[in-house]
Scaffold this motif. Structure first.
Motif, PDB file in Angstrom:
ATOM      1  N   MET A   1     -11.422 -13.004 -27.264  1.00 27.48           N
ATOM      2  CA  MET A   1     -12.300 -14.154 -27.021  1.00 27.48           C
ATOM      3  C   MET A   1     -13.400 -14.220 -28.070  1.00 27.48           C
ATOM      4  O   MET A   1     -13.981 -13.192 -28.429  1.00 27.48           O
ATOM      5  N   THR A   2     -13.699 -15.432 -28.540  1.00 24.69           N
ATOM      6  CA  THR A   2     -14.849 -15.602 -29.422  1.00 24.69           C
ATOM      7  C   THR A   2     -16.120 -15.532 -28.576  1.00 24.69           C
ATOM      8  O   THR A   2     -16.073 -15.747 -27.355  1.00 24.69           O
TER       9      THR A   2
ATOM     10  N   ASP B   1      -3.997 -28.052 -23.142  1.00 27.59           N
ATOM     11  CA  ASP B   1      -5.202 -27.734 -23.893  1.00 27.59           C
ATOM     12  C   ASP B   1      -5.565 -28.877 -24.827  1.00 27.59           C
ATOM     13  O   ASP B   1      -5.565 -28.712 -26.050  1.00 27.59           O
TER      14      ASP B   1
ATOM     15  N   ASP C   1     -15.997 -26.794 -28.701  1.00 24.58           N
ATOM     16  CA  ASP C   1     -16.845 -26.125 -27.718  1.00 24.58           C
ATOM     17  C   ASP C   1     -17.512 -27.132 -26.786  1.00 24.58           C
ATOM     18  O   ASP C   1     -17.679 -26.864 -25.597  1.00 24.58           O
TER      19      ASP C   1
ATOM     20  N   TYR D   1     -14.917 -27.913 -24.248  1.00 26.53           N
ATOM     21  CA  TYR D   1     -14.756 -26.824 -23.273  1.00 26.53           C
ATOM     22  C   TYR D   1     -15.960 -26.743 -22.331  1.00 26.53           C
ATOM     23  O   TYR D   1     -15.816 -26.417 -21.157  1.00 26.53           O
TER      24      TYR D   1
ATOM     25  N   ASN E   1      -6.828 -18.185 -20.710  1.00 25.39           N
ATOM     26  CA  ASN E   1      -6.782 -17.793 -22.132  1.00 25.39           C
ATOM     27  C   ASN E   1      -6.472 -16.308 -22.260  1.00 25.39           C
ATOM     28  O   ASN E   1      -6.312 -15.611 -21.257  1.00 25.39           O
TER      29      ASN E   1
ATOM     30  N   ASP F   1     -18.335 -17.715 -28.358  1.00 22.01           N
ATOM     31  CA  ASP F   1     -18.525 -19.018 -27.711  1.00 22.01           C
ATOM     32  C   ASP F   1     -17.680 -19.126 -26.442  1.00 22.01           C
ATOM     33  O   ASP F   1     -18.150 -19.626 -25.412  1.00 22.01           O
ATOM     34  N   THR F   2     -16.422 -18.673 -26.508  1.00 24.08           N
ATOM     35  CA  THR F   2     -15.563 -18.693 -25.319  1.00 24.08           C
ATOM     36  C   THR F   2     -16.188 -17.854 -24.208  1.00 24.08           C
ATOM     37  O   THR F   2     -16.255 -18.272 -23.047  1.00 24.08           O
ATOM     38  N   GLU F   3     -16.680 -16.661 -24.588  1.00 30.20           N
ATOM     39  CA  GLU F   3     -17.309 -15.793 -23.579  1.00 30.20           C
ATOM     40  C   GLU F   3     -18.524 -16.469 -22.963  1.00 30.20           C
ATOM     41  O   GLU F   3     -18.732 -16.427 -21.757  1.00 30.20           O
TER      42      GLU F   3
ATOM     43  N   VAL G   1     -10.186 -23.189 -21.337  1.00 30.96           N
ATOM     44  CA  VAL G   1     -11.276 -22.705 -22.197  1.00 30.96           C
ATOM     45  C   VAL G   1     -10.799 -21.504 -23.017  1.00 30.96           C
ATOM     46  O   VAL G   1     -10.237 -20.562 -22.458  1.00 30.96           O
ATOM     47  N   GLY G   2     -10.988 -21.577 -24.323  1.00 29.51           N
ATOM     48  CA  GLY G   2     -10.648 -20.445 -25.179  1.00 29.51           C
ATOM     49  C   GLY G   2      -9.239 -20.479 -25.739  1.00 29.51           C
ATOM     50  O   GLY G   2      -8.865 -19.612 -26.528  1.00 29.51           O
ATOM     51  N   ASN G   3      -8.451 -21.486 -25.366  1.00 27.59           N
ATOM     52  CA  ASN G   3      -7.089 -21.551 -25.917  1.00 27.59           C
ATOM     53  C   ASN G   3      -7.028 -22.241 -27.275  1.00 27.59           C
ATOM     54  O   ASN G   3      -5.964 -22.298 -27.896  1.00 27.59           O
TER      55      ASN G   3
END
Ligand code: GLA
Length: 392
Positions: free
Chosen positions: A285-286, A220, A259, A262, A280, A288-290, A252-254
């Motif tokens: 999940m935030t 990551d 952002d 990612y 992740n 942004d990750t979603e 992504v998301g770790n």
């Protein structure tokens, strides 16, 4: 009346059987597999409860509806063999069949992991000498995907009299498990993992691989992800429906990349027609990750029915322009900035085969940009990307 019902029944029956023959003959991994794998986030902390939680989250987050299907258990599930040699899961997985039933009940598929060696990378029981038995066990549990990771087989390979003989030991081992999986009659996606050695892209499909890792492990951080991702240049000719290059799972998301980084990761993997296996914690999940994992326009690039991997078109210092042909004559274009500060990219659409008008849509902004000039200057943030879908 009865004969009419019979006729309708007969027609229905023949339609259904044609449909099922078509389903059987449909190739596995027609588009790059999408799903989730336990390793990047959970490592050996994966168990039955985590898998159920991830399956639940894959549905509730909307990821299943965005196309993610496989829930893949990586290393550390393996227990002991019984007196007949059959493998059992360890205490973390009390009932693999029940777990598969649960995952299937959510409209998802379950994947598992093993090694052609006596031991896996994490030192658990591998499949050496038990390939047919293990394949049968996986099929009986309801497994849909196997990642087969070289690791332990290196012991046998080291004892070989020549590099050629070592390579043959490896290839034979991959063929053996492929044949064993096929003999079960259950469609099981076959994922080769031997870190891209011996130019696996040249022979991965011929041993029955639906995908093969082209590199060592991802981690990551931007440097490692970028080394792997941009290092895929030139591999496009070897991928296609049913057989994909695999630059490793998503990070992504770790939490260790920005952002923009990612978005670069996701865009590049989509242009590469890479398997999209999130790595992740899906239950945490935030937004942004979603938004990154579920950008349907970027996923559509990855999953495009033409099944062509993209490649680098040109680079100017740290600016790289990649493209991927899409069905219907469109093109996905990624303009990447690998520099540690923002830069203006000079995009030259003539190098992408355009002579006249360029109609573009920004796939991260979800916005039509209208007609762009053949020479287009645009600022790209540090480690960021402009991802476009362009047509003539
Ligand atoms: C290797 C693989 C990883 C992961 C671990 C598990 O390093 O490349 O993806 O499966 O083994 O031990």
């Amino acid at each position: 009346m009865i004969s009419r019902l019979r006729l309708i029944g007969a027609v229905l029956f023949s339609v259904l059987s044609v449909a099922s023959v078509a389903a059987q003959s449909q190739i596995l991994a027609q588009t790059p597999p999408m799903g989730w794998n336990s390793w990047n986030h959970f490592h050996d902390k994966v168990d039955d409860a985590v898998i159920r939680q991830m399956a639940d989250a894959m549905v509730s987050s909307g990821m299943r509806d965005a196309g993610y299907r496989y829930i893949n258990i990586d290393d550390t599930w393996e227990g002991q063999r019984d007196a007949q040699g059959f493998i059992h899961s360890n205490a973390k997985f009390p009932d693999m069949k029940a777990l598969a039933d649960y995952v299937h009940s959510k409209g998802l598929k379950l994947g598992i992991y093993s090694s052609p060696g006596a031991k896996t990378c994490a030192g658990y029981e591998g499949s050496l000498g038990h390939e047919a038995q293990d394949a049968k066990t996986y099929a009986a549990w309801g497994i849909d995907y196997l990642k087969y990771d070289l690791c332990g087989l290196r012991t046998e390979m080291k004892g070989a009299p020549s590099p050629e003989a070592a390579r043959n030991i490896m290839i034979d081992a991959y063929v053996k498990m492929h044949d064993a999986l096929e003999a079960t009659g259950r469609p099981i996606v076959y994922s080769l993992c031997q870190y891209g050695e011996n130019s696996v892209w040249e022979w991965g499909a011929s041993v029955g691989g639906n995908l093969w890792r082209t590199t060592g492990d991802i981690s990551d951080n931007y440097t490692r992800m970028a080394d792997i991702g941009f290092g895929q240049a030139g591999l496009a000719p070897f991928a296609g429906p049913g057989h994909w290059n695999d630059p490793d799972m998503l990070e992504v998301g770790n939490g260790k990349m920005s952002d923009d980084e990612y978005r670069t990761h996701m865009s590049l993997w989509a242009i590469l027609a890479a398997p999209l296996l999130a790595g992740n914690d899906l239950s945490n999940m935030t937004p942004d990750t979603e938004a990154i994992l579920m950008n349907k326009e970027v996923i559509a690039v990855d999953q495009d029915s033409l099944g062509k991997e993209g490649d680098r078109v040109y680079a100017e210092g740290p600016i790289e322009v990649w493209s991927k042909p899409l069905s219907g004559g469109a093109l996905a274009v990624g303009v990447f900035n690998r520099h540690q500060s923002a830069l203006t990219a000079h995009v030259d659409f003539r190098k992408l085969g355009f002579t006249n008008k360029v109609q573009a849509r920004d796939l991260w902004e979800h916005k039509d940009l209208g007609a762009l000039p053949l020479k287009y200057d645009v600022e790209i943030p540090k480690h960021g990307v402009l991802m476009l879908r362009v047509t003539r």
